[in-house]
Design a protein around this motif. Sequence first.
Motif, short mmCIF file in Angstrom:
data_model
loop_
_atom_site.label_atom_id
_atom_site.label_comp_id
_atom_site.label_asym_id
_atom_site.label_seq_id
_atom_site.Cartn_x
_atom_site.Cartn_y
_atom_site.Cartn_z
N MET A 72 0.86 -1.18 0.00
CA MET A 72 0.00 0.00 0.00
C MET A 72 0.90 1.24 0.00
O MET A 72 1.81 1.35 0.81
CB MET A 72 -0.90 -0.02 1.24
CG MET A 72 -1.92 1.09 1.25
SD MET A 72 -2.96 1.13 2.70
CE MET A 72 -4.04 -0.22 2.41
N ASP A 73 0.66 2.14 -0.92
CA ASP A 73 1.51 3.33 -0.99
C ASP A 73 1.06 4.38 0.03
O ASP A 73 0.03 4.24 0.69
CB ASP A 73 1.51 3.89 -2.41
CG ASP A 73 0.15 4.38 -2.85
OD1 ASP A 73 -0.85 4.00 -2.24
OD2 ASP A 73 0.10 5.16 -3.82
N ILE A 74 1.84 5.40 0.16
CA ILE A 74 1.63 6.40 1.20
C ILE A 74 0.35 7.22 0.97
O ILE A 74 -0.32 7.61 1.93
CB ILE A 74 2.87 7.32 1.33
CG1 ILE A 74 2.78 8.13 2.60
CG2 ILE A 74 3.00 8.22 0.11
CD1 ILE A 74 4.10 8.72 3.04
N SER B 73 -2.48 6.09 -0.35
CA SER B 73 -3.59 5.24 0.09
C SER B 73 -3.69 5.20 1.61
O SER B 73 -4.79 5.22 2.17
CB SER B 73 -3.43 3.83 -0.45
OG SER B 73 -3.45 3.83 -1.86
N GLN B 74 -2.54 5.16 2.28
CA GLN B 74 -2.54 5.16 3.74
C GLN B 74 -3.07 6.49 4.27
O GLN B 74 -3.86 6.51 5.23
CB GLN B 74 -1.13 4.92 4.26
CG GLN B 74 -0.63 3.52 4.01
CD GLN B 74 0.82 3.35 4.45
OE1 GLN B 74 1.48 4.31 4.86
NE2 GLN B 74 1.33 2.14 4.34
N LEU B 75 -2.66 7.58 3.65
CA LEU B 75 -3.15 8.89 4.06
C LEU B 75 -4.66 9.00 3.85
O LEU B 75 -5.38 9.49 4.72
CB LEU B 75 -2.41 9.98 3.29
CG LEU B 75 -2.81 11.42 3.60
CD1 LEU B 75 -2.53 11.76 5.06
CD2 LEU B 75 -2.08 12.38 2.68
N GLN B 76 -5.14 8.52 2.71
CA GLN B 76 -6.58 8.57 2.43
C GLN B 76 -7.36 7.74 3.44
O GLN B 76 -8.43 8.14 3.89
CB GLN B 76 -6.85 8.08 1.02
CG GLN B 76 -8.31 8.18 0.62
CD GLN B 76 -8.81 9.61 0.58
OE1 GLN B 76 -8.13 10.48 0.06
NE2 GLN B 76 -9.98 9.85 1.14
N GLU B 77 -6.83 6.58 3.81
CA GLU B 77 -7.49 5.73 4.79
C GLU B 77 -7.58 6.43 6.16
O GLU B 77 -8.61 6.38 6.83
CB GLU B 77 -6.74 4.41 4.92
CG GLU B 77 -7.39 3.42 5.84
CD GLU B 77 -8.75 2.94 5.36
OE1 GLU B 77 -9.60 2.64 6.21
OE2 GLU B 77 -8.98 2.90 4.13
N GLN B 78 -6.52 7.11 6.56
CA GLN B 78 -6.53 7.84 7.83
C GLN B 78 -7.52 9.00 7.79
O GLN B 78 -8.24 9.24 8.76
CB GLN B 78 -5.12 8.36 8.16
CG GLN B 78 -4.13 7.28 8.48
CD GLN B 78 -4.51 6.50 9.72
OE1 GLN B 78 -4.91 7.08 10.72
NE2 GLN B 78 -4.38 5.19 9.65
N VAL B 79 -7.57 9.71 6.68
CA VAL B 79 -8.52 10.81 6.53
C VAL B 79 -9.95 10.28 6.59
O VAL B 79 -10.82 10.89 7.23
CB VAL B 79 -8.26 11.59 5.21
CG1 VAL B 79 -9.40 12.54 4.90
CG2 VAL B 79 -6.94 12.33 5.29
N ASN B 80 -10.21 9.17 5.96
CA ASN B 80 -11.54 8.56 6.00
C ASN B 80 -11.93 8.16 7.42
O ASN B 80 -13.08 8.34 7.83
CB ASN B 80 -11.61 7.35 5.07
CG ASN B 80 -11.61 7.73 3.62
OD1 ASN B 80 -11.89 8.88 3.25
ND2 ASN B 80 -11.28 6.78 2.77
#
Length: 56
Positions: free
Chosen positions: A1-3, A5-12
Amino acid sequence: MDIISQLQEQVNQITALTFNTFGTFQTEALSVRLSQNFPEPPPNPTEDAANFSEQP
Protein backbone atom coordinates in the motif's frame (compact mmCIF):
# COMPACT_ATOMS: atom_id res chain seq x y z
CA MET A 1 0.00 0.00 0.00
CA ASP A 2 1.51 3.33 -0.99
CA ILE A 3 1.63 6.40 1.20
CA ILE A 4 -1.26 8.18 -0.57
CA SER A 5 -3.59 5.24 0.09
CA GLN A 6 -2.54 5.16 3.74
CA LEU A 7 -3.15 8.89 4.06
CA GLN A 8 -6.58 8.57 2.43
CA GLU A 9 -7.49 5.73 4.79
CA GLN A 10 -6.53 7.84 7.83
CA VAL A 11 -8.52 10.81 6.53
CA ASN A 12 -11.54 8.56 6.00
CA GLN A 13 -11.29 7.24 9.56
CA ILE A 14 -11.03 10.76 11.01
CA THR A 15 -13.99 11.89 8.91
CA ALA A 16 -16.12 8.95 10.05
CA LEU A 17 -15.31 9.63 13.71
CA THR A 18 -16.09 13.33 13.30
CA PHE A 19 -19.47 12.72 11.66
CA ASN A 20 -20.41 10.12 14.27
CA THR A 21 -19.40 12.46 17.10
CA PHE A 22 -21.40 15.41 15.78
CA GLY A 23 -24.34 13.15 14.99
CA THR A 24 -24.35 11.94 18.59
CA PHE A 25 -24.18 15.52 19.84
CA GLN A 26 -27.15 16.50 17.68
CA THR A 27 -29.34 13.63 18.84
CA GLU A 28 -28.38 13.66 22.53
CA ALA A 29 -27.99 17.37 23.28
CA LEU A 30 -30.75 19.24 25.04
CA SER A 31 -32.37 22.27 23.46
CA VAL A 32 -30.98 25.52 24.80
CA ARG A 33 -32.38 28.96 24.20
CA LEU A 34 -29.44 31.14 23.23
CA SER A 35 -31.08 34.53 23.54
CA GLN A 36 -34.27 36.00 24.94
CA ASN A 37 -34.51 38.36 21.94
CA PHE A 38 -35.65 35.64 19.53
CA PRO A 39 -39.24 34.35 19.53
CA GLU A 40 -40.05 30.72 20.14
CA PRO A 41 -40.05 28.61 16.96
CA PRO A 42 -43.46 27.50 15.74
CA PRO A 43 -44.48 23.96 16.65
CA ASN A 44 -43.96 21.27 14.04
CA PRO A 45 -47.14 20.74 12.03
CA THR A 46 -48.54 17.27 11.92
CA GLU A 47 -48.49 15.60 8.54
CA ASP A 48 -52.04 15.12 7.31
CA ALA A 49 -52.98 13.46 4.05
CA ALA A 50 -55.31 16.42 3.31
CA ASN A 51 -52.50 18.98 3.63
CA PHE A 52 -49.97 16.85 1.79
CA SER A 53 -51.36 17.72 -1.64
CA GLU A 54 -51.12 21.46 -0.85
CA GLN A 55 -47.40 21.32 -0.13
CA PRO A 56 -44.97 22.17 -2.96
